[in-house]
Write a protein that holds these residues in place. Structure first.
Motif, PDB file in Angstrom:
ATOM      1  N   ARG A   1       0.824  -1.208   0.000  1.00 56.27           N
ATOM      2  CA  ARG A   1       0.000   0.000   0.000  1.00 56.27           C
ATOM      3  C   ARG A   1       0.859   1.260   0.000  1.00 56.27           C
ATOM      4  N   ASN A   2       1.893   1.269   0.797  1.00 51.52           N
ATOM      5  CA  ASN A   2       2.767   2.437   0.882  1.00 51.52           C
ATOM      6  C   ASN A   2       3.474   2.707  -0.442  1.00 51.52           C
ATOM      7  N   LYS A   3       3.883   1.648  -1.113  1.00 57.69           N
ATOM      8  CA  LYS A   3       4.538   1.818  -2.409  1.00 57.69           C
ATOM      9  C   LYS A   3       3.576   2.418  -3.422  1.00 57.69           C
ATOM     10  N   ALA A   4       2.344   1.909  -3.459  1.00 52.63           N
ATOM     11  CA  ALA A   4       1.345   2.415  -4.393  1.00 52.63           C
ATOM     12  C   ALA A   4       1.055   3.891  -4.131  1.00 52.63           C
ATOM     13  N   LEU A   5       0.942   4.257  -2.867  1.00 51.90           N
ATOM     14  CA  LEU A   5       0.675   5.642  -2.496  1.00 51.90           C
ATOM     15  C   LEU A   5       1.835   6.544  -2.886  1.00 51.90           C
ATOM     16  N   THR A   6       3.057   6.076  -2.619  1.00 54.16           N
ATOM     17  CA  THR A   6       4.245   6.867  -2.950  1.00 54.16           C
ATOM     18  C   THR A   6       4.350   7.071  -4.463  1.00 54.16           C
ATOM     19  N   LYS A   7       4.098   6.017  -5.233  1.00 51.13           N
ATOM     20  CA  LYS A   7       4.149   6.132  -6.696  1.00 51.13           C
ATOM     21  C   LYS A   7       3.131   7.158  -7.190  1.00 51.13           C
ATOM     22  N   LYS A   8       1.938   7.116  -6.617  1.00 47.01           N
ATOM     23  CA  LYS A   8       0.896   8.068  -7.010  1.00 47.01           C
ATOM     24  C   LYS A   8       1.318   9.504  -6.695  1.00 47.01           C
ATOM     25  N   GLU A   9       1.922   9.706  -5.520  1.00 43.52           N
ATOM     26  CA  GLU A   9       2.363  11.043  -5.122  1.00 43.52           C
ATOM     27  C   GLU A   9       3.484  11.552  -6.030  1.00 43.52           C
ATOM     28  N   LEU A  10       4.375  10.664  -6.420  1.00 44.35           N
ATOM     29  CA  LEU A  10       5.458  11.053  -7.322  1.00 44.35           C
ATOM     30  C   LEU A  10       4.915  11.416  -8.696  1.00 44.35           C
ATOM     31  N   ILE A  11       3.955  10.625  -9.185  1.00 44.62           N
ATOM     32  CA  ILE A  11       3.327  10.915 -10.477  1.00 44.62           C
ATOM     33  C   ILE A  11       2.592  12.255 -10.422  1.00 44.62           C
ATOM     34  N   ASN A  12       1.816  12.464  -9.355  1.00 39.48           N
ATOM     35  CA  ASN A  12       1.048  13.703  -9.230  1.00 39.48           C
ATOM     36  C   ASN A  12       1.948  14.926  -9.099  1.00 39.48           C
ATOM     37  N   SER A  13       3.141  14.730  -8.546  1.00 37.91           N
ATOM     38  CA  SER A  13       4.051  15.868  -8.372  1.00 37.91           C
ATOM     39  C   SER A  13       4.454  16.473  -9.717  1.00 37.91           C
ATOM     40  N   ILE A  14       4.508  15.646 -10.763  1.00 39.96           N
ATOM     41  CA  ILE A  14       4.843  16.159 -12.098  1.00 39.96           C
ATOM     42  C   ILE A  14       3.799  17.183 -12.534  1.00 39.96           C
TER      43      ILE A  14
ATOM     44  N   ASP B   1      11.787  10.722  -0.637  1.00 43.74           N
ATOM     45  CA  ASP B   1      13.210  10.631  -0.941  1.00 43.74           C
ATOM     46  C   ASP B   1      13.387  10.464  -2.455  1.00 43.74           C
ATOM     47  N   LYS B   2      14.307  11.235  -3.020  1.00 45.66           N
ATOM     48  CA  LYS B   2      14.491  11.199  -4.473  1.00 45.66           C
ATOM     49  C   LYS B   2      14.977   9.845  -4.990  1.00 45.66           C
ATOM     50  N   LYS B   3      15.573   9.039  -4.126  1.00 48.01           N
ATOM     51  CA  LYS B   3      16.031   7.724  -4.575  1.00 48.01           C
ATOM     52  C   LYS B   3      14.863   6.821  -4.962  1.00 48.01           C
ATOM     53  N   LEU B   4      13.660   7.116  -4.427  1.00 44.41           N
ATOM     54  CA  LEU B   4      12.487   6.312  -4.753  1.00 44.41           C
ATOM     55  C   LEU B   4      12.059   6.498  -6.207  1.00 44.41           C
ATOM     56  N   ILE B   5      12.416   7.629  -6.799  1.00 49.01           N
ATOM     57  CA  ILE B   5      12.120   7.854  -8.218  1.00 49.01           C
ATOM     58  C   ILE B   5      12.823   6.801  -9.067  1.00 49.01           C
ATOM     59  N   TYR B   6      14.070   6.506  -8.715  1.00 48.06           N
ATOM     60  CA  TYR B   6      14.837   5.491  -9.445  1.00 48.06           C
ATOM     61  C   TYR B   6      14.370   4.089  -9.073  1.00 48.06           C
ATOM     62  N   GLU B   7      14.058   3.904  -7.811  1.00 53.97           N
ATOM     63  CA  GLU B   7      13.660   2.572  -7.354  1.00 53.97           C
ATOM     64  C   GLU B   7      12.318   2.139  -7.955  1.00 53.97           C
ATOM     65  N   TYR B   8      11.364   3.063  -8.041  1.00 55.56           N
ATOM     66  CA  TYR B   8      10.014   2.707  -8.495  1.00 55.56           C
ATOM     67  C   TYR B   8       9.809   2.895  -9.999  1.00 55.56           C
ATOM     68  N   PHE B   9      10.560   3.824 -10.617  1.00 60.55           N
ATOM     69  CA  PHE B   9      10.317   4.125 -12.028  1.00 60.55           C
ATOM     70  C   PHE B   9      11.537   3.914 -12.928  1.00 60.55           C
ATOM     71  N   GLY B  10      12.730   3.947 -12.340  1.00 57.59           N
ATOM     72  CA  GLY B  10      13.950   3.805 -13.125  1.00 57.59           C
ATOM     73  C   GLY B  10      14.634   5.118 -13.436  1.00 57.59           C
ATOM     74  N   GLY B  11      13.906   6.236 -13.258  1.00 61.01           N
ATOM     75  CA  GLY B  11      14.483   7.548 -13.514  1.00 61.01           C
ATOM     76  C   GLY B  11      13.402   8.582 -13.777  1.00 61.01           C
ATOM     77  N   VAL B  12      13.815   9.814 -13.978  1.00 65.26           N
ATOM     78  CA  VAL B  12      12.877  10.911 -14.187  1.00 65.26           C
ATOM     79  C   VAL B  12      12.115  10.753 -15.498  1.00 65.26           C
ATOM     80  N   ASP B  13      12.797  10.363 -16.569  1.00 65.05           N
ATOM     81  CA  ASP B  13      12.136  10.207 -17.863  1.00 65.05           C
ATOM     82  C   ASP B  13      11.032   9.160 -17.792  1.00 65.05           C
ATOM     83  N   GLU B  14      11.297   8.071 -17.106  1.00 63.77           N
ATOM     84  CA  GLU B  14      10.299   7.014 -16.972  1.00 63.77           C
ATOM     85  C   GLU B  14       9.106   7.481 -16.114  1.00 63.77           C
ATOM     86  N   LEU B  15       9.399   8.285 -15.104  1.00 62.89           N
ATOM     87  CA  LEU B  15       8.328   8.847 -14.275  1.00 62.89           C
ATOM     88  C   LEU B  15       7.466   9.789 -15.107  1.00 62.89           C
ATOM     89  N   ILE B  16       8.095  10.605 -15.921  1.00 60.66           N
ATOM     90  CA  ILE B  16       7.350  11.514 -16.797  1.00 60.66           C
ATOM     91  C   ILE B  16       6.468  10.721 -17.753  1.00 60.66           C
TER      92      ILE B  16
END
Length: 212
Positions: A12-25, A49-64
């Motif tokens: 659940r925490n991972k899903a929430l964090t991913k959503k928050e990172l996506i929404n931040s864009i 933590d910015k390291k979660l961007i790489y851990e969950y998406f692989g990088g900024v481009d993938e998050l975008i």
């Protein structure tokens, strides 16, 4: 025995964090502009933590890319496209063309996030992600209208697709211009309700003419 619903934990925490990172864009685009999409800003807006961007998406481009996928209007199923086709077959797509133009206009007026993405796409930043988004929209639109309007396109000398492209481009420019330059364009200020109605009336008139 009933299974207890899990409200906390790693999944659940991972899903929430991913959503928050996506929404931040979207938040960054709306408040600061696409040029400010940086790993530091993403982490700040999402409060993660910015390291979660790489851990969950692989990088900024993938998050975008994931962000763009979640915001895509043309992400329609085959069943939805078939239903739209059946509904608008008789008038060769005239009604749905106006409805989609009106929807695009209203959405851009209401959403600073959408205006930011539109400006971003025109600017060409992060080209690969935006190209993929544009190609997906184009494919879905072609699938829809090719089924509806083939006969009309062959029998008339008016190029419906070219007319619509000009209208879409005008909508994009009018809405982005009004909110970035804080001024009217050719006497039209789409931040005013009265001028919004003028634009909608003109869109309808042009579509009626195109199908006449």
């Amino acid at each position: 025995m009933m299974t207890r619903k899990i409200t906390e934990g790693p999944i659940r925490n991972k899903a929430l964090t991913k959503k928050e990172l996506i929404n931040s864009i979207g938040e960054i685009i709306e408040k600061e502009g696409f040029s400010q999409i940086t790993i530091v800003n993403i982490a700040r807006y999402a409060k993660r933590d910015k390291k979660l961007i790489y851990e969950y998406f692989g990088g900024v481009d993938e998050l975008i890319q994931e962000y763009l996928n979640t915001r895509d209007f043309w992400d329609a199923s085959e069943e939805e496209l078939d239903n739209i086709t059946k509904k608008h077959k008789l008038n060769l797509g005239k009604d749905i063309r106006y409805q989609l133009l009106e929807k695009q206009f209203d959405s851009l007026l209401k959403s600073g996030e959408m205006r930011g993405v539109t400006a971003w796409e025109i600017n060409g930043k992060n080209l690969q992600s935006l190209q993929e988004l544009a190609q997906k929209r184009e494919k879905a639109r072609n699938q829809l209208f090719d089924k509806i309007e083939d006969k009309h396109s062959k029998d008339k000398d008016k190029n419906i697709k070219a007319i619509e492209a000009i209208l879409m481009g005008g909508i994009n420019y009018l809405t982005v211009h009004a909110h970035t330059s804080e001024s009217a364009f050719h006497g039209i200020d789409v931040k005013k309700k009265s001028d919004q109605q003028k634009v909608k009336k003109a869109l309808k008139q042009i579509i009626e003419w195109a199908y006449s």
